[in-house]
Design a protein around this motif. Sequence first.
Motif, mmCIF file in Angstrom:
data_model
loop_
_atom_site.group_PDB
_atom_site.id
_atom_site.type_symbol
_atom_site.label_atom_id
_atom_site.label_comp_id
_atom_site.label_asym_id
_atom_site.label_seq_id
_atom_site.Cartn_x
_atom_site.Cartn_y
_atom_site.Cartn_z
ATOM 1 N N UNK A 38 0.838 -1.198 0.000
ATOM 2 C CA UNK A 38 0.000 0.000 0.000
ATOM 3 C C UNK A 38 0.872 1.246 0.000
ATOM 4 N N UNK A 39 0.413 2.248 -0.717
ATOM 5 C CA UNK A 39 1.068 3.561 -0.804
ATOM 6 C C UNK A 39 2.441 3.530 -1.468
ATOM 7 N N UNK A 40 2.809 2.414 -2.067
ATOM 8 C CA UNK A 40 4.067 2.360 -2.815
ATOM 9 C C UNK A 40 3.712 2.513 -4.282
ATOM 10 N N UNK A 57 -0.187 -2.167 -4.335
ATOM 11 C CA UNK A 57 -1.284 -2.934 -3.747
ATOM 12 C C UNK A 57 -2.478 -2.988 -4.703
ATOM 13 N N UNK A 58 -2.815 -1.857 -5.312
ATOM 14 C CA UNK A 58 -3.916 -1.825 -6.284
ATOM 15 C C UNK A 58 -3.596 -2.705 -7.483
ATOM 16 N N UNK A 59 -2.339 -2.676 -7.919
ATOM 17 C CA UNK A 59 -1.903 -3.536 -9.023
ATOM 18 C C UNK A 59 -2.022 -5.004 -8.626
ATOM 19 N N UNK A 60 -1.620 -5.323 -7.406
ATOM 20 C CA UNK A 60 -1.686 -6.691 -6.879
ATOM 21 C C UNK A 60 -3.132 -7.198 -6.907
ATOM 22 N N UNK A 131 11.966 -5.341 -1.591
ATOM 23 C CA UNK A 131 11.517 -4.630 -0.385
ATOM 24 C C UNK A 131 11.810 -5.405 0.884
ATOM 25 N N UNK A 132 11.594 -6.712 0.846
ATOM 26 C CA UNK A 132 11.791 -7.498 2.079
ATOM 27 C C UNK A 132 13.200 -8.079 2.178
#
Length: 136
Positions: A38-40, A57-60, A131-132
Amino acid sequence: MQSLMTQQQTNFLVATMSKYSSAVRNMEQTVMLPSLLQDIPQEVSGEAKDASSQSLYECYTLLKSIKNTVESGGGLPFEDLKRKINSAHELENEDESSLEQLFYIHVKGLCTVLNTLTKKANTLTSRYEDMIGVSS
């Protein structure tokens, strides 16, 4: 001869759909915490920004939703799906001779969209791993 071409076209479409489903399945298995997305912004620094840019997140969620539709043959109720298809491309009074041509145009378009979505799923998976801190 024509049935061989139609079979090859169908196999190509099935392979493209399978590749897309596989990429999204891999994304789903890799992204254990979708809320981290989210927000990325979807774009990577250096890419042109788009006013309608989605978060990862929206793409996911979009990629998962489309996968469900591809695999089930319709994630939407039939009437909603029919309305979306009709609003996307109004075909008025097409004669029989152009139907085959329209079919191939739409199959090519569908394959192009699925290939683009496959790349998005693979990119999202890679960005999440970065990211992780997981190296592939």
